[in-house]
Design an enzyme around this catalytic site. Sequence first.
Site, PDB file in Angstrom:
ATOM      1  N   LYS A  11    -120.554 -11.403  -3.372  1.00  0.00           N
ATOM      2  CA  LYS A  11    -120.012 -12.106  -2.211  1.00  0.00           C
ATOM      3  C   LYS A  11    -118.875 -11.330  -1.534  1.00  0.00           C
ATOM      4  O   LYS A  11    -118.337 -10.373  -2.107  1.00  0.00           O
ATOM      5  CB  LYS A  11    -119.519 -13.484  -2.652  1.00  0.00           C
ATOM      6  CG  LYS A  11    -120.640 -14.396  -3.151  1.00  0.00           C
ATOM      7  CD  LYS A  11    -120.072 -15.739  -3.572  1.00  0.00           C
ATOM      8  CE  LYS A  11    -121.130 -16.694  -4.039  1.00  0.00           C
ATOM      9  NZ  LYS A  11    -120.553 -18.003  -4.418  1.00  0.00           N
ATOM     10  N   ASN A 114    -115.872 -16.983  -5.945  1.00  0.00           N
ATOM     11  CA  ASN A 114    -116.259 -16.702  -7.330  1.00  0.00           C
ATOM     12  C   ASN A 114    -117.110 -15.442  -7.486  1.00  0.00           C
ATOM     13  O   ASN A 114    -117.772 -15.252  -8.494  1.00  0.00           O
ATOM     14  CB  ASN A 114    -116.920 -17.920  -7.973  1.00  0.00           C
ATOM     15  CG  ASN A 114    -118.198 -18.342  -7.290  1.00  0.00           C
ATOM     16  OD1 ASN A 114    -118.790 -17.603  -6.509  1.00  0.00           O
ATOM     17  ND2 ASN A 114    -118.640 -19.547  -7.578  1.00  0.00           N
ATOM     18  N   HIS A 117    -123.380 -14.773  -6.628  1.00  0.00           N
ATOM     19  CA  HIS A 117    -124.394 -15.835  -6.576  1.00  0.00           C
ATOM     20  C   HIS A 117    -125.577 -15.343  -7.379  1.00  0.00           C
ATOM     21  O   HIS A 117    -125.894 -14.151  -7.372  1.00  0.00           O
ATOM     22  CB  HIS A 117    -124.835 -16.082  -5.127  1.00  0.00           C
ATOM     23  CG  HIS A 117    -126.123 -16.861  -5.027  1.00  0.00           C
ATOM     24  ND1 HIS A 117    -126.154 -18.235  -4.970  1.00  0.00           N
ATOM     25  CD2 HIS A 117    -127.422 -16.446  -5.016  1.00  0.00           C
ATOM     26  CE1 HIS A 117    -127.428 -18.631  -4.900  1.00  0.00           C
ATOM     27  NE2 HIS A 117    -128.202 -17.569  -4.922  1.00  0.00           N
TER      28      HIS A 117
END
Length: 140
Positions: A11, A114, A117
């Site tokens: 990400k 975070n 994915h």
Amino acid sequence: MTLQRTLSILKPDATRRNLTGKINAVIETAGLRIVAQKRIWLSLAQAQQFYAVHESRAFFNDLCQSMIAGPIVVQVLEGTDAVSKYRETMGATNPENATAGTIRKEFAESIEANSVHGSDSEENAAIEIAFFFSHIEIVG
């Protein structure tokens, strides 16, 4: 145990901090092979299409906005039980709950940022891989 493919996305919070190589080292150490990879920058429409399954959820708009904040690295991973192995390698969505040594424990900034994915099932892996890659881009 079966040979599978799964989608991995590094990400914007990870690419901004130049963590691609470090995260990929964790992926490869876990026994997964990167058989396709490219760096792209999603439009809002593409992010909304990719995450359409979450459209009714409260976090949908924030999720889409976070995914267009910078470039991402999309990858196809291959290995024995790749879907579950990658989910284990990623760690819990909330890095505070993730196990030491997992990607999210080591690299995530927060539950929202975070870093990665991963597909949650074989069926979704096939759909997600097809969203980003043609068959000729995947070299096993």
